[in-house]
Design an enzyme around this catalytic site. Structure first.
Site, mmCIF file in Angstrom:
data_model
loop_
_atom_site.group_PDB
_atom_site.id
_atom_site.type_symbol
_atom_site.label_atom_id
_atom_site.label_comp_id
_atom_site.label_asym_id
_atom_site.label_seq_id
_atom_site.Cartn_x
_atom_site.Cartn_y
_atom_site.Cartn_z
ATOM 1 N N CYS A 46 -1.068 -18.454 12.489
ATOM 2 C CA CYS A 46 -1.433 -17.089 12.898
ATOM 3 C C CYS A 46 -1.082 -16.798 14.356
ATOM 4 C CB CYS A 46 -2.917 -16.852 12.656
ATOM 5 S SG CYS A 46 -3.335 -16.904 10.916
ATOM 6 N N HIS A 99 -4.597 -10.514 17.088
ATOM 7 C CA HIS A 99 -4.310 -10.975 15.732
ATOM 8 C C HIS A 99 -5.401 -10.432 14.818
ATOM 9 C CE1 HIS A 99 -3.646 -13.266 12.208
ATOM 10 N NE2 HIS A 99 -4.658 -14.087 12.395
ATOM 11 N N ASN A 106 -5.144 -10.066 6.742
ATOM 12 C CA ASN A 106 -4.604 -11.027 7.713
ATOM 13 C C ASN A 106 -3.185 -11.388 7.277
ATOM 14 O OD1 ASN A 106 -3.928 -13.236 9.268
ATOM 15 N ND2 ASN A 106 -5.871 -14.315 8.962
HETATM 16 O O1 UT7 Z 1 -6.119 -16.113 10.929
HETATM 17 C C1 UT7 Z 1 -6.488 -17.430 11.096
HETATM 18 C C2 UT7 Z 1 -7.858 -17.544 11.533
HETATM 19 N N1 UT7 Z 1 -8.784 -17.336 10.442
HETATM 20 C C3 UT7 Z 1 -9.898 -16.703 10.682
HETATM 21 O O2 UT7 Z 1 -10.089 -16.217 11.759
HETATM 22 C C4 UT7 Z 1 -10.951 -16.659 9.607
HETATM 23 C C5 UT7 Z 1 -12.249 -16.989 10.233
HETATM 24 N N2 UT7 Z 1 -13.365 -16.958 9.331
HETATM 25 C C6 UT7 Z 1 -13.830 -15.807 8.798
HETATM 26 O O3 UT7 Z 1 -13.281 -14.750 9.011
HETATM 27 C C7 UT7 Z 1 -15.108 -15.876 7.979
HETATM 28 O O4 UT7 Z 1 -15.675 -17.150 8.116
HETATM 29 C C8 UT7 Z 1 -14.904 -15.568 6.472
HETATM 30 C C9 UT7 Z 1 -14.588 -14.095 6.322
HETATM 31 C C10 UT7 Z 1 -13.784 -16.414 5.930
HETATM 32 C C11 UT7 Z 1 -16.184 -15.846 5.709
HETATM 33 O O5 UT7 Z 1 -17.261 -15.105 6.265
HETATM 34 P P1 UT7 Z 1 -18.652 -15.833 6.582
HETATM 35 O O6 UT7 Z 1 -19.555 -14.793 7.044
HETATM 36 O O7 UT7 Z 1 -18.341 -16.970 7.512
HETATM 37 O O8 UT7 Z 1 -19.101 -16.307 5.151
HETATM 38 P P2 UT7 Z 1 -19.363 -17.792 4.627
HETATM 39 O O9 UT7 Z 1 -18.084 -18.543 4.485
HETATM 40 O O10 UT7 Z 1 -20.419 -18.393 5.451
HETATM 41 O O11 UT7 Z 1 -19.912 -17.490 3.187
HETATM 42 C C12 UT7 Z 1 -21.141 -16.761 2.995
HETATM 43 C C13 UT7 Z 1 -21.370 -16.605 1.519
HETATM 44 C C14 UT7 Z 1 -21.248 -17.907 0.735
HETATM 45 O O12 UT7 Z 1 -22.243 -17.911 -0.273
HETATM 46 P P3 UT7 Z 1 -23.603 -18.743 -0.055
HETATM 47 O O13 UT7 Z 1 -23.163 -20.172 0.142
HETATM 48 O O14 UT7 Z 1 -24.228 -18.156 1.155
HETATM 49 O O15 UT7 Z 1 -24.323 -18.481 -1.336
HETATM 50 C C15 UT7 Z 1 -19.905 -17.813 0.077
HETATM 51 O O16 UT7 Z 1 -19.814 -18.543 -1.109
HETATM 52 O O17 UT7 Z 1 -20.399 -15.720 0.948
HETATM 53 C C16 UT7 Z 1 -19.798 -16.344 -0.189
HETATM 54 N N3 UT7 Z 1 -18.434 -15.880 -0.305
HETATM 55 C C17 UT7 Z 1 -18.090 -14.750 -0.961
HETATM 56 N N4 UT7 Z 1 -18.808 -13.849 -1.630
HETATM 57 C C18 UT7 Z 1 -18.177 -12.800 -2.183
HETATM 58 C C19 UT7 Z 1 -17.302 -16.425 0.230
HETATM 59 N N5 UT7 Z 1 -16.227 -15.670 -0.074
HETATM 60 C C20 UT7 Z 1 -16.699 -14.629 -0.808
HETATM 61 C C21 UT7 Z 1 -16.077 -13.512 -1.404
HETATM 62 N N6 UT7 Z 1 -16.845 -12.641 -2.068
HETATM 63 N N7 UT7 Z 1 -14.754 -13.295 -1.311
#
Ligand code: UT7
Length: 324
Positions: free
Chosen positions: A114, A251, A281
């Protein structure tokens, strides 16, 4: 007088097919509400079958050359940032070079995920400032849809395909921060984090292309600190401040990361160019895509100070200050 790499033009290209959050919610266990709330993403463009990274890149490059109003034959260097090349080799940059009908100079790919566009910009800038080349194309182009695991809701909702390009020209300028051109670039990497965002395949390890794997929360945790550190480096190197910035073009990974970074740096929200809602992204393509949107809609104008930053797999991260 010193040499600066001045932006002559920019262009971009997005595949026709739009995939909304609602369409994804029909296929996997997710919802528009979750995706918008956690990321700011509403839709992404996905390349058609048979549409390769080089095709997107050639379209973006042609648009940039048109906006620069120069003869493509005057381009001596093509640096293409991508993690999704057409083939393992040769570089996708040579397919672009060939597509543009250029047979002289050098064309190569650069891989910093990225952060690729900021790394490519810094690389081209260094070649131009030493006088090695006079004009360069810097391209970010990706077809991340091809390396996504479409059953992994934690990653497949985040990414999209696209390409963006800048034409740069070496010009002799006074050497002050009032100059047009790339004023400073700062690149960083730390391979201790490589397992937090990677592709689980490759020619040397599995002989397969592999799929993107990410510990999203871990990446998120590091992102804002790394981004703001490397922007402070850019401010320190130029004696410019957040107040001097006209446009912040980060980004586009996650609106929450962008908002938190801008807030920490005291950059006013109205100076932030946001396209993650429309493009998702697009990895190395996200910054030049966002630049092109803000140039076309009249926000970024000649003489404006534009701050770029990116952070991604590796980890890699970097910043650039460019006077348009
Ligand atoms: O470009 C390169 C750099 N990459 C980034 O900058 C990405 C950085 N990370 C992020 O943007 C975020 O961490 C994400 C958007 C990927 C995830 O957001 P989050 O607030 O960190 O969510 P999480 O991974 O902690 O997941 C929270 C919950 C989980 O469920 P439980 O364990 O709390 O029951 C996941 O299973 O959300 C669930 N979950 C989803 N639910 C519905 C994960 N993906 C999804 C989804 N739809 N697509």
């Amino acid at each position: 007088m010193i040499k600066r790499s001045v932006v002559l033009g920019c262009g971009s290209y997005l595949p026709q097919r739009l995939v909304t959050n609602a369409e994804l919610a029909n296929r996997i266990d997710t919802s528009d509400e979750w995706i918008v709330q956690r990321t700011g993403i509403r839709q992404r463009h996905i390349a058609a079958d048979g549409e390769f990274t080089s095709h997107l890149a050639i379209n973006a490059a042609r648009a940039a050359l048109r906006s620069a109003d120069i003869d493509p034959q005057s381009i001596e260097l093509i640096v293409l940032a991508t993690s999704t090349p057409d083939n393992t080799f040769p570089a996708t940059a040579v397919a672009v070079q060939n597509g543009l009908g250029i047979t002289h100079g050098a064309a190569f790919d650069l891989q910093a995920v990225c952060s690729g566009f900021v790394f490519a910009l810094a690389t081209a800038d260094n070649f131009l400032r030493t006088g090695a080349y006079k004009r360069a194309l810097v391209i970010g182009a990706e077809t991340f849809s091809r390396i996504l695991d479409w059953n992994d809701r934690g990653t497949c909702v985040l990414f999209g395909d696209g390409a963006g390009a800048l034409v740069l020209e070496a010009q002799d300028l006074p050497g002050t921060s009032a100059d047009r051109g790339v004023l400073t670039t700062h690149l960083r990497s730390d391979g201790r984090h490589k397992s937090k965002l990677y592709v689980d395949g490759g020619p040397s390890s599995t002989q397969t292309v592999g799929h993107l794997r990410m510990e999203g929360r871990e990446v998120f945790k590091h992102a804002v600190g790394m981004i703001t550190d490397v922007i402070v480096d850019a401010f320190n190197a130029t004696s410019l401040t957040a107040e001097d910035i006209n446009w912040f073009v980060p980004h586009q990974a996650n609106k929450r990361i962008i908002d938190a970074s801008a807030h920490k740096l005291h950059i006013a929200p109205e100076k932030v160019v946001l396209t993650v809602d429309r493009h998702g992204n697009t990895s190395a393509a996200s910054i030049p895509l966002a630049l092109d949107v803000a140039v076309k809609d009249g926000r970024i104008k000649k003489g404006d100070l534009v701050l770029l930053e990116a952070m991604g797999g590796g980890f890699t991260w970097g910043s650039a200050l460019v006077r348009w």
